[in-house]
Design a protein around this motif. Structure first.
Motif, mmCIF file in Angstrom:
data_model
loop_
_atom_site.group_PDB
_atom_site.id
_atom_site.type_symbol
_atom_site.label_atom_id
_atom_site.label_comp_id
_atom_site.label_asym_id
_atom_site.label_seq_id
_atom_site.Cartn_x
_atom_site.Cartn_y
_atom_site.Cartn_z
ATOM 1 N N ARG A 258 1.125 -54.423 -27.896
ATOM 2 C CA ARG A 258 0.589 -53.601 -26.813
ATOM 3 C C ARG A 258 1.493 -52.403 -26.533
ATOM 4 N NH1 ARG A 258 -0.697 -58.761 -23.077
ATOM 5 N NH2 ARG A 258 -2.896 -59.107 -23.592
ATOM 6 N N LYS A 259 2.792 -52.638 -26.567
ATOM 7 C CA LYS A 259 3.736 -51.550 -26.310
ATOM 8 C C LYS A 259 3.655 -50.484 -27.401
ATOM 9 C CE LYS A 259 7.079 -54.354 -23.720
ATOM 10 N NZ LYS A 259 8.453 -54.932 -23.714
ATOM 11 N N LEU A 260 3.533 -50.939 -28.645
ATOM 12 C CA LEU A 260 3.396 -49.989 -29.749
ATOM 13 C C LEU A 260 2.096 -49.205 -29.606
ATOM 14 C CD1 LEU A 260 4.411 -48.801 -32.402
ATOM 15 C CD2 LEU A 260 3.362 -50.734 -33.606
ATOM 16 N N ASP A 261 1.034 -49.896 -29.201
ATOM 17 C CA ASP A 261 -0.248 -49.216 -28.999
ATOM 18 C C ASP A 261 -0.143 -48.163 -27.902
ATOM 19 O OD1 ASP A 261 -3.190 -48.841 -29.104
ATOM 20 O OD2 ASP A 261 -3.088 -49.734 -27.112
ATOM 21 N N ALA A 262 0.544 -48.482 -26.821
ATOM 22 C CA ALA A 262 0.701 -47.531 -25.720
ATOM 23 C C ALA A 262 1.400 -46.259 -26.209
ATOM 24 C CB ALA A 262 1.494 -48.172 -24.587
ATOM 25 N N ALA A 263 2.399 -46.425 -27.076
ATOM 26 C CA ALA A 263 3.121 -45.269 -27.622
ATOM 27 C C ALA A 263 2.229 -44.462 -28.559
ATOM 28 C CB ALA A 263 4.377 -45.738 -28.354
ATOM 29 N N ILE A 264 1.449 -45.156 -29.378
ATOM 30 C CA ILE A 264 0.561 -44.467 -30.317
ATOM 31 C C ILE A 264 -0.518 -43.693 -29.563
ATOM 32 C CG2 ILE A 264 -1.241 -44.873 -32.061
ATOM 33 C CD1 ILE A 264 0.556 -47.037 -33.253
ATOM 34 N N GLN A 265 -1.020 -44.242 -28.462
ATOM 35 C CA GLN A 265 -2.030 -43.535 -27.684
ATOM 36 C C GLN A 265 -1.454 -42.271 -27.043
ATOM 37 O OE1 GLN A 265 -5.100 -44.445 -28.137
ATOM 38 N NE2 GLN A 265 -4.388 -46.250 -29.267
ATOM 39 N N ARG A 266 -0.168 -42.280 -26.700
ATOM 40 C CA ARG A 266 0.470 -41.085 -26.145
ATOM 41 C C ARG A 266 0.816 -40.074 -27.229
ATOM 42 N NH1 ARG A 266 5.163 -42.569 -21.920
ATOM 43 N NH2 ARG A 266 5.723 -40.447 -22.543
ATOM 44 N N TRP A 267 1.194 -40.584 -28.407
ATOM 45 C CA TRP A 267 1.510 -39.763 -29.589
ATOM 46 C C TRP A 267 2.506 -38.643 -29.242
ATOM 47 C CZ3 TRP A 267 -0.748 -41.461 -34.109
ATOM 48 C CH2 TRP A 267 -0.400 -40.771 -35.263
ATOM 49 N N ASP A 268 3.686 -39.071 -28.819
ATOM 50 C CA ASP A 268 4.727 -38.131 -28.426
ATOM 51 C C ASP A 268 6.088 -38.773 -28.656
ATOM 52 O OD1 ASP A 268 6.599 -36.941 -26.051
ATOM 53 O OD2 ASP A 268 5.148 -35.446 -26.766
ATOM 54 N N GLU A 269 7.065 -37.966 -29.047
ATOM 55 C CA GLU A 269 8.394 -38.500 -29.324
ATOM 56 C C GLU A 269 8.993 -39.218 -28.118
ATOM 57 O OE1 GLU A 269 10.943 -35.477 -30.873
ATOM 58 O OE2 GLU A 269 9.616 -34.989 -32.553
ATOM 59 N N SER A 270 8.680 -38.734 -26.925
ATOM 60 C CA SER A 270 9.237 -39.348 -25.720
ATOM 61 C C SER A 270 8.730 -40.770 -25.514
ATOM 62 C CB SER A 270 8.886 -38.502 -24.490
ATOM 63 O OG SER A 270 7.477 -38.454 -24.293
ATOM 64 N N VAL A 318 -8.672 -50.613 -31.219
ATOM 65 C CA VAL A 318 -9.651 -51.660 -31.527
ATOM 66 C C VAL A 318 -8.946 -52.928 -32.001
ATOM 67 C CG1 VAL A 318 -11.517 -52.315 -33.094
ATOM 68 C CG2 VAL A 318 -11.536 -50.067 -32.004
ATOM 69 N N SER A 319 -7.882 -52.781 -32.790
ATOM 70 C CA SER A 319 -7.148 -53.954 -33.267
ATOM 71 C C SER A 319 -6.512 -54.711 -32.106
ATOM 72 C CB SER A 319 -6.083 -53.542 -34.294
ATOM 73 O OG SER A 319 -5.068 -52.793 -33.684
ATOM 74 N N ILE A 320 -6.067 -53.966 -31.068
ATOM 75 C CA ILE A 320 -5.521 -54.609 -29.869
ATOM 76 C C ILE A 320 -6.592 -55.434 -29.172
ATOM 77 C CG2 ILE A 320 -4.832 -54.098 -27.491
ATOM 78 C CD1 ILE A 320 -2.485 -54.080 -29.232
ATOM 79 N N LEU A 321 -7.782 -54.873 -29.033
ATOM 80 C CA LEU A 321 -8.875 -55.592 -28.407
ATOM 81 C C LEU A 321 -9.208 -56.871 -29.170
ATOM 82 C CD1 LEU A 321 -11.352 -52.682 -27.494
ATOM 83 C CD2 LEU A 321 -9.729 -53.865 -25.997
ATOM 84 N N TYR A 322 -9.174 -56.767 -30.500
ATOM 85 C CA TYR A 322 -9.447 -57.949 -31.329
ATOM 86 C C TYR A 322 -8.385 -59.010 -31.126
ATOM 87 C CZ TYR A 322 -9.893 -60.826 -35.509
ATOM 88 O OH TYR A 322 -10.017 -61.885 -36.370
ATOM 89 N N LEU A 323 -7.122 -58.583 -31.096
ATOM 90 C CA LEU A 323 -6.035 -59.543 -30.903
ATOM 91 C C LEU A 323 -6.138 -60.248 -29.549
ATOM 92 C CD1 LEU A 323 -2.882 -57.709 -32.308
ATOM 93 C CD2 LEU A 323 -3.887 -59.828 -33.140
ATOM 94 N N GLU A 324 -6.424 -59.458 -28.526
ATOM 95 C CA GLU A 324 -6.551 -60.056 -27.191
ATOM 96 C C GLU A 324 -7.696 -61.058 -27.136
ATOM 97 O OE1 GLU A 324 -6.868 -56.648 -24.674
ATOM 98 O OE2 GLU A 324 -4.676 -56.465 -24.444
#
Length: 327
Positions: A258-270, A318-324
């Protein structure tokens, strides 16, 4: 000169079909376009199922509309196909392949697929070579949906046995295949070296090595020499997705994912601060890779990769939703 020596439209159709199946259509784009435009504009006086189906498939494959009504002559008053065409296996396979260029709302072509498949399966054991091999391939994957590169590999030795085949055309196909093979092997080596450096940096030891498979996908779809950049980016995208998939299956907990997904959705170095420690390098490298893709595409006068980023984010979400759901 091959096109100029064709005495009629039927010969042109057969030539276009051979060129496409030999995997060298990219060398004759102008000639093929001109020939098919002429064939489309002029109604041909052809009566055999094989010829009608060949014309239908070639034109539709190139975006030229042909009505399914051309097959009415082979159907009875009740709309079913006449049984006499089952005695023509070459015509049947042409009908079968042609019908797979169907669009929505064409039940008559769905009927053609079912009819031809049923009778081809019945005839398969009695057919001689190379028709038997061609029928087997088509029943597995119909010609309009097959990978052109794989079809060329099968078709070259078959074309050599066809009556009236062109030795010059066959020689050209073999030379072009060998030339492109050298290009593809060079690219595969470059991808392997890139992956070695990539995996060495991110340190995800649990990830599978799927370099050859990842490259093969792009190779089968975009095999022409001018699509080098497309193949390389395609292969890297598949490798990146494989690494994410392996992280999901083996390396990460649901919370870490989930944390990795949150970073990917932001798509920023920060956003790297959101990512678990062992995935920080992967996240940074992911952003770098997409930046390199963008630079390469812009340098070659192509569009930006915003759409690729968006699709990548959607896939991951979508993969996160599947995992959940699984948990």
């Amino acid at each position: 000169m091959l096109f100029k020596t064709c005495s009629n439209s039927l010969e042109k159709m057969k030539l276009v079909d051979a060129i496409q199946r030999l995997g060298i259509a990219h060398l004759f784009e102008i000639q093929i376009c001109t020939a098919l435009s002429d064939i489309h504009e002029n109604e041909l006086n052809i009566s055999s199922l094989r010829e009608v189906a060949l014309r239908f498939r070639l034109l539709r494959e190139h975006g030229l509309w042909v009505s399914p009504d051309v097959f009415k002559k082979f159907r009875g008053e009740d709309g079913t196909f006449n049984e006499y065409i089952t005695n023509d296996p070459k015509g049947l396979i042409c009908l079968y392949n042609a019908a797979y260029t169907l669009t929505h709302g064409e039940p008559e072509l769905k009927d053609a697929v079912s009819f031809a498949r049923h009778h081809l399966e019945s005839l398969a054991s009695s057919l001689g070579s190379p028709l038997a091999e061609q029928v087997k391939r088509a029943l597995h994957v119909p010609l309009p949906r097959t990978y052109r590169r794989l079809e060329a590999l099968h078709y070259m030795p078959e074309y050599e046995r066809e009556e009236g085949h062109s030795p010059i055309l066959l020689e050209l196909a073999k030379l072009e295949f060998n030339l492109l093979q050298a290009v593809h092997l060079k690219e595969l080596k470059e991808i392997s070296e890139w992956y070695s450096d990539f995996k060495g940096y991110v340190g995800l030891s649990f990830a599978r090595d799927r370099v050859a498979e990842s490259y093969l996908w792009g190779y089968c779809v975009f095999y022409e020499e001018e699509h080098t950049l497309t193949r390389m980016i395609f292969a890297k995208l598949v490798i990146l997705h494989t690494l994410l998939d392996d992280t999901n299956d083996v390396g990460a907990t649901l919370e870490e994912y989930r944390k990795l997904d949150a970073a990917i959705q932001r798509w920023d170095e920060s956003a790297v601060s959101l990512v678990p420690g062992y995935l920080k390098k992967f996240y940074n490298k992911l952003l770098i890779c997409f930046k390199e893709f963008d630079d390469e595409l812009r340098l070659n006068g192509r569009y930006s990769i915003d759409h690729m980023k968006k699709e990548y984010q959607i896939i991951y979400f979508v993969s996160i939703l599947y995992l959940e759901h699984m948990y």
